[in-house]
Design an enzyme around this catalytic site. Structure first.
Site, short mmCIF file in Angstrom:
data_model
loop_
_atom_site.label_atom_id
_atom_site.label_comp_id
_atom_site.label_asym_id
_atom_site.label_seq_id
_atom_site.Cartn_x
_atom_site.Cartn_y
_atom_site.Cartn_z
N VAL A 118 0.86 -1.17 0.00
CA VAL A 118 0.00 0.00 0.00
C VAL A 118 0.90 1.22 0.00
O VAL A 118 2.08 1.14 0.34
CB VAL A 118 -0.97 0.04 1.21
CG1 VAL A 118 -2.04 -1.04 1.08
CG2 VAL A 118 -0.24 -0.08 2.52
N SER A 119 0.35 2.35 -0.38
CA SER A 119 1.16 3.56 -0.55
C SER A 119 1.44 4.31 0.74
O SER A 119 2.45 4.98 0.85
CB SER A 119 0.49 4.50 -1.55
OG SER A 119 0.37 3.85 -2.79
N THR A 120 0.54 4.23 1.71
CA THR A 120 0.72 5.01 2.93
C THR A 120 0.53 4.12 4.15
O THR A 120 -0.13 3.08 4.09
CB THR A 120 -0.30 6.18 3.01
OG1 THR A 120 -1.61 5.65 3.07
CG2 THR A 120 -0.15 7.11 1.82
#
Length: 189
Positions: A9-11
């Site tokens: 996931v990005s964050t």
């Protein structure tokens, strides 16, 4: 069979559960792997950079001959640029590792010399769309920041814990002394 699930996931506030469940189910149902035998590699960082710890460990283990297959939920979890995606899949295939992409029901096998040209085109298009999506998100973020900076209301985000904002200036809030006391206790151990 040594199977890896790669999830990203990005964050840090995003959740990996959906990807973990999808890759787990695929490995068990489609590859016949026992759950304890699935090695999970995780990252919580952008897909536009391949300097992610989980990604690097995955590639290293693949090139060391420890893996037979990698399962990912979708192409964009591996890379957000077509060149990084191509390099990743090529490295895995050269290491003898098959790549299984769950959402597209696609398998890229290392031993397929004459791979299906339609599958290859679909894979490349998925990579192009992942890259396009990443570029659109970056552009939207830049535009959003620029719009907020032009606004009279923009004051560089929320006030830190214990403070409030008064016409853009930080002032001690109602809980300021309590926050200071707690931080001093933490510093003392």
């Amino acid at each position: 069979m040594a199977v890896a699930a790669y999830v990203r996931v990005s964050t840090t506030d995003q959740n990996l559960n959906r990807q973990l469940q999808a890759t787990h189910d695929y490995a068990v149902d489609e590859l016949g792997v026992e759950p304890p035998a699935i090695e999970v590699y995780r990252d919580k960082s952008t897909g536009t950079d391949v300097e992610r710890s989980g990604y690097q460990e995955l590639i290293s283990d693949a090139e060391d001959g420890r893996l037979d297959a990698v399962v990912v939920h979708e192409v964009s979890r591996v890379a957000r640029s077509i060149s990084d995606l191509e390099r990743t899949v090529q490295r895995l295939r050269e290491a003898g590792v098959a790549v299984h992409i769950v959402s597209e029901r696609m398998v890229l096998r290392p031993d397929e010399e004459d791979e299906d040209p339609y599958q290859r085109a679909l894979f490349q298009m998925l990579g192009v769309f992942a890259e396009l999506d990443a570029k659109i998100k970056r552009q939207n973020i830049r535009q959003g920041i620029a719009a907020r900076q032009e606004s009279d209301e923009y004051r560089h985000g929320p006030a830190p814990l214990g403070f409030e904002k008064n016409d853009g200036a930080l002032v001690e809030g109602d809980q300021y002394q309590r926050v200071v006391e707690i931080l001093e206790q933490v510093a003392r151990g």
